[in-house]
Design a protein around this motif. Structure first.
Motif, PDB file in Angstrom:
ATOM      1  N   ALA A 149       0.839  -1.201   0.000  1.00  0.00           N
ATOM      2  CA  ALA A 149       0.000   0.000   0.000  1.00  0.00           C
ATOM      3  C   ALA A 149       0.869   1.244   0.000  1.00  0.00           C
ATOM      4  O   ALA A 149       1.849   1.325   0.747  1.00  0.00           O
ATOM      5  CB  ALA A 149      -0.912   0.011   1.219  1.00  0.00           C
ATOM      6  N   TYR A 152       1.377   4.520   1.460  1.00  0.00           N
ATOM      7  CA  TYR A 152       0.875   5.045   2.731  1.00  0.00           C
ATOM      8  C   TYR A 152       1.395   6.461   2.939  1.00  0.00           C
ATOM      9  O   TYR A 152       2.593   6.694   3.069  1.00  0.00           O
ATOM     10  CB  TYR A 152       1.325   4.155   3.882  1.00  0.00           C
ATOM     11  CG  TYR A 152       0.822   4.606   5.235  1.00  0.00           C
ATOM     12  CD1 TYR A 152      -0.529   4.525   5.560  1.00  0.00           C
ATOM     13  CD2 TYR A 152       1.697   5.126   6.189  1.00  0.00           C
ATOM     14  CE1 TYR A 152      -0.994   4.938   6.795  1.00  0.00           C
ATOM     15  CE2 TYR A 152       1.241   5.541   7.434  1.00  0.00           C
ATOM     16  CZ  TYR A 152      -0.105   5.445   7.724  1.00  0.00           C
ATOM     17  OH  TYR A 152      -0.567   5.871   8.943  1.00  0.00           O
ATOM     18  N   SER A 205      -5.505   6.741   2.822  1.00  0.00           N
ATOM     19  CA  SER A 205      -4.609   5.583   2.683  1.00  0.00           C
ATOM     20  C   SER A 205      -4.810   4.602   3.841  1.00  0.00           C
ATOM     21  O   SER A 205      -4.754   3.386   3.657  1.00  0.00           O
ATOM     22  CB  SER A 205      -3.149   6.027   2.591  1.00  0.00           C
ATOM     23  OG  SER A 205      -2.742   6.753   3.733  1.00  0.00           O
ATOM     24  N   SER A 211      -8.039   2.619   3.198  1.00  0.00           N
ATOM     25  CA  SER A 211      -7.848   1.651   2.117  1.00  0.00           C
ATOM     26  C   SER A 211      -7.152   0.394   2.622  1.00  0.00           C
ATOM     27  O   SER A 211      -7.499  -0.731   2.226  1.00  0.00           O
ATOM     28  CB  SER A 211      -7.047   2.294   0.985  1.00  0.00           C
ATOM     29  OG  SER A 211      -7.776   3.347   0.403  1.00  0.00           O
ATOM     30  N   ILE A 212      -6.192   0.572   3.499  1.00  0.00           N
ATOM     31  CA  ILE A 212      -5.503  -0.584   4.085  1.00  0.00           C
ATOM     32  C   ILE A 212      -6.473  -1.419   4.921  1.00  0.00           C
ATOM     33  O   ILE A 212      -6.521  -2.649   4.807  1.00  0.00           O
ATOM     34  CB  ILE A 212      -4.308  -0.109   4.945  1.00  0.00           C
ATOM     35  CG1 ILE A 212      -3.207   0.466   4.043  1.00  0.00           C
ATOM     36  CG2 ILE A 212      -3.760  -1.264   5.794  1.00  0.00           C
ATOM     37  CD1 ILE A 212      -2.091   1.154   4.807  1.00  0.00           C
ATOM     38  N   VAL A 255      -1.097  -6.799   4.483  1.00  0.00           N
ATOM     39  CA  VAL A 255      -0.719  -5.534   3.847  1.00  0.00           C
ATOM     40  C   VAL A 255       0.577  -5.006   4.454  1.00  0.00           C
ATOM     41  O   VAL A 255       0.735  -4.956   5.675  1.00  0.00           O
ATOM     42  CB  VAL A 255      -1.824  -4.467   4.006  1.00  0.00           C
ATOM     43  CG1 VAL A 255      -1.373  -3.142   3.391  1.00  0.00           C
ATOM     44  CG2 VAL A 255      -3.121  -4.935   3.350  1.00  0.00           C
ATOM     45  N   ILE A 309      -2.122  -1.154  -3.411  1.00  0.00           N
ATOM     46  CA  ILE A 309      -3.285  -0.401  -2.944  1.00  0.00           C
ATOM     47  C   ILE A 309      -2.921   1.080  -2.867  1.00  0.00           C
ATOM     48  O   ILE A 309      -1.815   1.421  -2.434  1.00  0.00           O
ATOM     49  CB  ILE A 309      -3.703  -0.846  -1.532  1.00  0.00           C
ATOM     50  CG1 ILE A 309      -3.900  -2.343  -1.456  1.00  0.00           C
ATOM     51  CG2 ILE A 309      -4.935  -0.112  -1.052  1.00  0.00           C
ATOM     52  CD1 ILE A 309      -3.896  -2.850  -0.024  1.00  0.00           C
TER      53      ILE A 309
END
Length: 320
Positions: A6, A8, A14, A17-18, A28, A107
């Protein structure tokens, strides 16, 4: 177990989303890219990583980012922020680490149409293609408004558990934060210094004088900056903490009041006697005195001299 990387930023999007992806049983690893213009990890980031069970890796891309900043293929935003090129760089760096971390997709916390430049549909597609991650960038907050990604098509991700957030409103994200138990949601990740007009003026000065380096960018974050000649800048500490930063981290010529009641002024670059005189007058001005004896120190050599304060008009002329 499947794993994703991801991007971040430390902002709410962010983080959400994680969490959304982790709820689907995906491991993740969050990548925090350090460009020199964004903040490093904070205590709150570590708290969230423990609370929601993801690891954060800091990755230094300062040197690579400087090259992007000098000549971005897709230009700048409102100030000096090369948002599209920056995102492409970070995604390319993430792609290079997919095999290293045994991850299969990436991500991001991007929200469709949230930002006028980099988050329009056509630019999301452009960024994906330029990063050579076609079908491998999952944007959980807006996924239902975008084409299905490979993780969705292969059944690794359940598309029905993703979201269809669009635009600049923050209400859906704040509602999700409450749902996930985030007591004090972090602010949107707008902390890039390249969006600040005042900071950008100092960066442009470095670019115009061919002085854009990691070390000089870091120096911009401390003190008041003055371009006093083509080859020399004066940086005046604004408080005791900044005075110590200048004295502890840099080498060259320093000027400060003999009674230590005032700023430390650091001369960066090649300084002439005329530059030293100008910097000393700046030191007197910010010591809030008309005349003052100062110490001029270069290495182990010191001398004392009395100067008059620079005028306000000249301060305005030289200050960046």
């Amino acid at each position: 177990m499947h794993r994703a990387l991801a991007l971040y930023s430390g902002g709410l999007d962010s983080l959400l989303s994680i969490i959304i992806v982790k709820q689907q049983g995906i491991d993740v690893i969050a990548l925090k890219f350090l460009t020199g213009f964004t903040s490093p990890l904070k205590e709150s980031d570590l708290k969230y990583s423990c609370q929601f069970g993801f690891e954060i890796k800091e990755i230094d891309i300062k040197e690579k980012f400087i090259e992007v900043l000098k000549n971005p293929e897709y230009g700048y935003g409102k100030n000096l922020n090369p948002c599209i090129d920056c995102k492409i760089l970070m995604l390319r760096e993430a792609k290079e680490r997919l095999s290293e971390y045994n991850a299969s997709f990436v991500i991001t916390g991007e929200v469709l149409s949230q930002r006028p430049m980099s988050q329009k549909r056509e630019f999301l597609t452009l960024i994906e293609n330029k990063a050579t991650l076609k079908g491998l960038i999952l944007r959980p907050l807006s996924a239902k408004l975008l084409n299905p990604t490979k993780p969705e098509q292969e059944g690794v991700i359940n598309r029905e558990m993703l979201y269809d957030i669009c635009g600049r409103t923050r209400k859906p994200q704040l509602d999700l934060a409450k749902k996930f138990g985030i007591e004090k949601p972090p602010q949107p990740a707008g902390g890039c210094l390249l969006t600040d007009p005042g900071f950008c003026k100092k960066v442009k000065d470095l670019m115009e004088h061919n002085e854009l380096t990691v070390k000089n960018i870091e120096l911009l974050k401390t003190g008041r900056h003055f371009r006093i000649s083509e080859k020399c800048k004066a940086i005046a500490g604004r408080d005791e903490k900044e005075n110590q930063v200048l004295l502890s981290n840099y080498h060259g010529t320093f000027i400060y009041p003999c009674d230590f009641k005032g700023p430390v002024v650091f001369l960066a670059g090649e300084c002439s006697d005329k530059d030293i005189d100008m910097a000393a007058s700046i030191c007197v001005y910010y010591s809030k005195r008309k005349t003052l004896e100062v110490i001029i120190k270069t290495g182990s050599q010191e001398k004392r001299k009395t100067y008059d304060a620079i005028t306000h008009d000249r301060i305005v002329k030289y200050r960046l």
